[in-house]
Design a protein around this motif. Structure first.
Motif, PDB file in Angstrom:
ATOM      1  N   HIS A   1       4.192   2.256 -11.513  1.00  0.00           N
ATOM      2  CA  HIS A   1       3.502   3.251 -10.476  1.00  0.00           C
ATOM      3  C   HIS A   1       1.822   3.003 -11.100  1.00  0.00           C
ATOM      4  CE1 HIS A   1       2.284   7.696 -10.219  1.00  0.00           C
ATOM      5  NE2 HIS A   1       2.155   6.928  -9.010  1.00  0.00           N
ATOM      6  N   LEU A   2       1.172   3.059  -9.952  1.00  0.00           N
ATOM      7  CA  LEU A   2      -0.250   2.603  -9.988  1.00  0.00           C
ATOM      8  C   LEU A   2      -0.436   1.349 -10.815  1.00  0.00           C
ATOM      9  CD1 LEU A   2      -1.550   6.251 -10.564  1.00  0.00           C
ATOM     10  CD2 LEU A   2      -1.451   4.953  -8.499  1.00  0.00           C
ATOM     11  N   GLY A   3       0.479   0.409 -10.724  1.00  0.00           N
ATOM     12  CA  GLY A   3       0.221  -0.898 -11.322  1.00  0.00           C
ATOM     13  C   GLY A   3       0.702  -1.012 -12.694  1.00  0.00           C
TER      14      GLY A   3
ATOM     15  N   HIS B   1       5.196   7.971  -5.733  1.00  0.00           N
ATOM     16  CA  HIS B   1       4.179   8.590  -4.988  1.00  0.00           C
ATOM     17  C   HIS B   1       4.309   9.620  -3.848  1.00  0.00           C
ATOM     18  CE1 HIS B   1       1.347   5.094  -5.658  1.00  0.00           C
ATOM     19  NE2 HIS B   1       2.343   4.390  -5.950  1.00  0.00           N
ATOM     20  N   GLY B   2       5.707  10.239  -4.102  1.00  0.00           N
ATOM     21  CA  GLY B   2       5.745  11.375  -3.452  1.00  0.00           C
ATOM     22  C   GLY B   2       6.631  11.502  -2.038  1.00  0.00           C
TER      23      GLY B   2
ATOM     24  N   THR C   1       1.479   3.710  -1.001  1.00  0.00           N
ATOM     25  CA  THR C   1       1.448   3.688  -2.311  1.00  0.00           C
ATOM     26  C   THR C   1       0.175   2.953  -2.732  1.00  0.00           C
ATOM     27  OG1 THR C   1       2.627   1.469  -2.374  1.00  0.00           O
ATOM     28  CG2 THR C   1       3.785   3.282  -2.275  1.00  0.00           C
ATOM     29  N   PRO C   2      -0.980   3.544  -2.428  1.00  0.00           N
ATOM     30  CA  PRO C   2      -2.297   3.086  -2.839  1.00  0.00           C
ATOM     31  C   PRO C   2      -2.341   2.759  -4.454  1.00  0.00           C
ATOM     32  CG  PRO C   2      -2.346   5.305  -2.301  1.00  0.00           C
ATOM     33  CD  PRO C   2      -1.147   4.913  -2.062  1.00  0.00           C
ATOM     34  N   VAL C   3      -3.044   1.659  -4.824  1.00  0.00           N
ATOM     35  CA  VAL C   3      -3.270   1.408  -6.278  1.00  0.00           C
ATOM     36  C   VAL C   3      -4.893   1.012  -6.432  1.00  0.00           C
ATOM     37  CG1 VAL C   3      -2.740   0.114  -8.251  1.00  0.00           C
ATOM     38  CG2 VAL C   3      -1.050   0.521  -6.807  1.00  0.00           C
TER      39      VAL C   3
ATOM     40  N   ALA D   1       5.206   9.086   0.679  1.00  0.00           N
ATOM     41  CA  ALA D   1       5.453   7.792   0.691  1.00  0.00           C
ATOM     42  C   ALA D   1       7.070   7.395   0.994  1.00  0.00           C
ATOM     43  CB  ALA D   1       4.919   7.405  -0.920  1.00  0.00           C
ATOM     44  N   MET D   2       7.746   8.240   0.386  1.00  0.00           N
ATOM     45  CA  MET D   2       9.330   7.919   0.655  1.00  0.00           C
ATOM     46  C   MET D   2       9.669   7.994   2.066  1.00  0.00           C
ATOM     47  SD  MET D   2      11.024   6.772  -1.973  1.00  0.00           S
ATOM     48  CE  MET D   2      12.675   7.122  -1.152  1.00  0.00           C
ATOM     49  N   ALA D   3       9.071   8.838   2.866  1.00  0.00           N
ATOM     50  CA  ALA D   3       9.283   9.014   4.201  1.00  0.00           C
ATOM     51  C   ALA D   3       8.885   7.641   4.784  1.00  0.00           C
ATOM     52  CB  ALA D   3       8.737  10.137   4.854  1.00  0.00           C
ATOM     53  N   ALA D   4       7.852   7.176   4.380  1.00  0.00           N
ATOM     54  CA  ALA D   4       7.258   5.967   5.118  1.00  0.00           C
ATOM     55  C   ALA D   4       7.926   4.802   4.718  1.00  0.00           C
ATOM     56  CB  ALA D   4       5.823   5.899   4.305  1.00  0.00           C
TER      57      ALA D   4
END
Length: 513
Positions: free
Chosen positions: A197-199, A156-157, A124-126, A160-163
């Protein structure tokens, strides 16, 4: 170690905000000794829990607190699991740091429960956070950024949810047999801080009311997917949903979307300035909205506390004495409303917690150097007095003012009273639910105690949980008049602004002199 656990002398009035022991030198009451606290090993079951949150952000060292928390009789500890700290390399999980905490608590008779979160720089990169990590040498002073706090994988799609679900599954498998309770996220309804989301807060293009509705709907979807991942790996898992504000749009929408279908427990947070204010009504509200017919759902109070120093956004009068009174009353209120767990925030003061790197002082321990605050001893007494406590409606305690005494409160209630059983022995508590910041001198009352067999006390005692002092009640102030219809009348009976407990001498142990 013995000195470490020693309660401050009650003559040290600075620690008690210049309030002397309220039961000393009261007519008909004699000092008997000091309450002997029970350790976590001595207690089979209790609601008494505490938080060891933010260890995923390295805000303090937990090691010095394990033995004290055991000595305090703590039975539950809430831990934040820190995705960012458990998966340094994508798909590779290292739970060693969490293993050490869990195993140390379990060895001391304390059950950990997990609050899972938060975001992750790989999944979930920011970009703005990454720049702060780079500038700081990989350790930003901003405590929120350090933990990717509030960064929700749902936005994050699918990857990201799978991770996220893989992380939950790996954790459930690793801690099987040790940790069974998994809370999904922290305070999703505090969306400007913990649901981002994204900070940034999500659904920023919507009006505030619609935003709250959408976030509640999103949270239910997030819980459903997370719960399925946990249960697939650990069928006996207990999944916990969390809500910060018990009376809100979030609660109403979560109820409509049947949040309880996907969880076993719902926790809420209650930082009410006065613990009793609307307490029963709040609990009734969220229970009525969230309970699903035909399904048993437990309710926990997952986070509540009081700082001992002013903090960001706080406008409270603070001190160790105020915090200690808050803890006494919060734990008793949560028992009164049927919470299965009540978790006090938090075990230790937190270093570099806030976005500007400032510390937070909600702990019942100071961090540097480690020492117990007065709140530790308040928690310790309550853990002992509520150990194996069973609610009952077959007994009650009530008070009437006598001799022209007046309560100074402008609140819409006079007394709060609780009755329960410990190993079939009646225990009663009575107090004035005044504002926590004010100190109320003891008020002389006529107290009526009603129960089975007329509550014929053999050796009644009073217990001051803030000072661990135990007092014998002289027989001359205990009456059984005909007009009381079998109830005991005790007068004069001192009532103060935190719970004083009454029970039989046989129900407690005293410290040896």
């Amino acid at each position: 170690m013995e000195q470490f656990f020693r309660l401050p002398d009650s003559d040290d009035l600075n620690r008690y905000d210049n309030n002397p022991a309220p039961l000393d030198q009261q007519f008909g009451i004699r000092p008997l000794g000091t309450l002997k606290p029970l350790s976590s090993h001595d207690i089979a079951g209790s609601i008494a829990g505490i938080g060891m949150e933010t260890l995923d952000r390295d805000t303090y060292d937990p090691a010095p607190l394990y033995d004290p928390l055991c000595a305090a009789g703590c039975k539950w500890v809430r831990l934040q699991t820190g995705w960012i700290k458990c998966e340094k390399t994508a798909g590779v999980y290292d739970f060693a740091w969490l293993d050490a905490i869990v195993d140390n608590l379990l060895r001391r008779g304390i059950q950990p429960w997990f609050s899972t979160g938060f975001g992750h720089p790989i999944h979930t990169p920011v970009p703005a956070y990454e720049e702060l990590f780079r500038q700081s040498g990989n350790s930003p002073a901003n405590g929120m950024v350090r933990g990717y706090v509030g960064e929700v994988p749902l936005y994050h799609g699918p990857r990201a949810m799978a991770a996220w679900k893989n992380y939950l599954a790996a954790m459930a498998e690793h801690f099987a047999g040790r940790v069974r309770h998994y809370e999904i996220w922290n305070e999703p309804d505090v969306h400007r801080v913990f649901w981002r989301h994204l900070g940034q807060p999500v659904h920023a293009d919507l009006k505030e009311e619609l935003r709250r509705i959408r976030i509640a709907e999103d949270y239910v979807d997030f819980v459903k997917e997370s719960a399925e991942a946990l249960r697939k790996t650990l069928p006996q898992v207990k999944v916990i949903a969390t809500i910060s504000h018990p009376v809100s749009d979030h609660v109403r929408v979560a109820g409509i979307r049947r949040l309880a279908d996907w969880v076993d427990i719902i926790s809420y947070h209650n930082y009410a300035n006065t613990p009793e204010a609307e307490n029963c009504d709040k609990v009734a509200f969220f229970r009525s909205h969230l309970t699903v017919p035909g399904k048993t759902t437990e309710f926990w109070q997952g986070e509540a506390g009081r700082a001992t120093r002013p903090h960001h956004g706080g406008c409270y009068i603070t001190s160790e004495y105020v915090q200690a009174k808050y803890i006494l009353r919060r734990l008793l209120c949560d028992f009164q409303t049927g919470m299965k767990v009540s978790s006090i925030f938090t075990a230790s003061d937190l270093r570099s917690y806030y976005p500007d790197g400032a510390d937070q002082e909600f702990g019942i321990f100071k961090a540097d150097p480690v020492r117990p605050k007065l709140g530790f001893f308040a928690f310790q007494a309550m853990a002992t007095l509520l150990a194996e406590a069973e609610p009952t409606s077959r007994m009650m305690i009530s008070g009437n003012l006598i001799n022209g005494n007046m309560a100074g409160s402008r609140l819409n209630y006079q007394f709060n009273s609780v009755a329960f059983l410990r190993h079939e022995v009646p225990v009663f508590a009575l107090y004035l639910p005044e504002s926590i910041e004010i100190s109320v001198p003891p008020i002389r009352c006529e107290v009526k105690v009603s129960g089975e067999l007329g509550c014929r006390f053999r050796e009644p005692v009073l217990i001051d949980p803030l000072r661990h002092k135990v007092y014998a009640i002289d027989r001359e102030i205990v009456k059984y008049p005909d007009w009381a219809y079998g109830s005991a009348i005790i007068a004069p009976y001192p009532v103060t602004d935190y719970p004083i407990f009454m029970t039989e001498r046989s129900a407690i142990e005293l410290e040896r002199a």
